[in-house]
Design an enzyme around this catalytic site. Structure first.
Site, PDB file in Angstrom:
ATOM      1  N   LYS A  53     -71.348 -92.090  44.231  1.00 63.92           N
ATOM      2  CA  LYS A  53     -71.432 -92.111  45.696  1.00 63.92           C
ATOM      3  C   LYS A  53     -71.195 -90.714  46.287  1.00 63.92           C
ATOM      4  O   LYS A  53     -71.862 -90.314  47.230  1.00 63.92           O
ATOM      5  CB  LYS A  53     -70.429 -93.125  46.257  1.00 63.92           C
ATOM      6  N   ASP A 101     -69.534-101.015  53.628  1.00 68.06           N
ATOM      7  CA  ASP A 101     -69.750-101.940  52.506  1.00 68.06           C
ATOM      8  C   ASP A 101     -70.204-103.316  53.004  1.00 68.06           C
ATOM      9  O   ASP A 101     -70.722-104.130  52.245  1.00 68.06           O
ATOM     10  CB  ASP A 101     -68.460-102.102  51.688  1.00 68.06           C
ATOM     11  N   GLN A 153     -62.875 -98.858  47.009  1.00 60.89           N
ATOM     12  CA  GLN A 153     -63.546 -99.258  45.773  1.00 60.89           C
ATOM     13  C   GLN A 153     -62.841-100.462  45.140  1.00 60.89           C
ATOM     14  O   GLN A 153     -61.629-100.461  44.963  1.00 60.89           O
ATOM     15  CB  GLN A 153     -63.569 -98.081  44.781  1.00 60.89           C
TER      16      GLN A 153
END
Length: 291
Positions: free
Chosen positions: A52, A119, A96
């Site tokens: 990312k 997300d 994460q």
């Protein structure tokens, strides 16, 4: 049989996003900024986060990586999230997953400002998605929709069978593909580990989204000719013939299923690269909305 090439499509998307960033900068507007919080040193998570960060560099975003030790308390993590929530320069951020077992994952996801939740996991964004309102779509389902659209796979009126009911992939896919949208208007059946006679459903499917996490579960005898296959799974499977001692396998037995499919995603190089590209797209959208 046409391969739905996520690697190529994600590269195209990143070029388009980079061009949008150039235009923002040319107009004197702010550069999109994505932050990521990584708790612990899980190998797969570190690989994902590094991917990312590299993608941010490629498209011209600013990026911040906050690395915290495994023993970080839930309270400390929530404090870090609040700092990002109140930092006006951060357009979007991710925590994460998975998190260490002593931390309540849902509590953490709920703490993220929905306007920065690139997300798409916050209940506000999930609810807005279900109601077909503007929101951040979860990156993996968003990437699947983009792949279907770019390869002109017809979804309207088709029967889609989703295998797996996770909040990250299966459930949102079932909602999105049933909605009035370009890659939607489908009739959707969602199946899972308690579904009886699963093969009866998959044999009827025009499109199958396999997201259950069992390597090579879906085999050629379970699908009809001309089916479109979206393989979300990726698992390390022992393989003595490989130098690494393993190979990457999806949830679909590629060799047998590809003989019948009209479209199919490879593993690796299918859905995976699209997930990161759509995270970049969500961050760009977050930045533009603020402007």
């Amino acid at each position: 049989m046409i391969l739905l090439d996520g690697k190529k499509t994600s590269a195209d998307l990143k070029i388009e996003i980079a061009e949008s960033v150039k235009q923002l900068k040319a107009k004197g507007k702010k550069t999109p900024h994505l932050a990521a919080i990584l708790v612990g040193s899980d190998g797969a998570s570190m690989t994902y986060v590094n991917g990312k960060v590299k993608a941010c560099e490629l498209v011209g975003f600013n990026s911040t990586l906050i690395e915290l030790p495994t023993e970080t308390t839930e309270e400390k993590l929530l404090q870090e999230i609040e700092k990002l929530n109140s930092n006006n320069d951060i357009d979007g951020f991710i925590v994460q997953l998975p998190l260490p077992k002593h931390i309540d994952e849902q509590k953490v996801l709920n703490a993220v400002n929905p306007d920065k939740d690139v997300d798409g996991f916050h209940p506000t964004n999930v609810g807005r998605m279900a109601l077909d309102m503007p929101c951040f779509l979860p990156a993996t389902p968003f990437g699947i929709l983009e792949l279907l659209e770019r390869y002109h796979v017809t979804t309207s009126g088709k029967h889609v069978v989703v295998i797996g009911r996770s909040h990250i992939v299966g459930r949102p896919m079932s909602i999105l593909m049933s909605q009035k949208r370009k890659s939607g208007d489908a009739t959707v059946t969602i199946t899972h580990s308690r579904t009886k006679n699963l093969k009866e459903f998959t044999l009827q499917a025009d499109i199958i989204v396999a997201a259950l996490g069992i390597p090579e579960f879906l085999t050629g005898d379970m699908v009809k000719d001309g089916v479109t296959i979206i393989d979300v799974g990726i698992t390390r499977v022992e393989d003595a013939t490989k130098k690494s001692g393993y190979r990457l396998a999806g949830d679909v037995h590629f060799e047998s299923v590809s003989k019948k499919a009209s479209f199919i995603t490879p593993v690796p190089g299918g859905v995976g690269p699209m997930t990161i590209a759509m995270l970049m797209k969500n961050t760009l959208l977050a930045c533009e909305r603020k402007e």
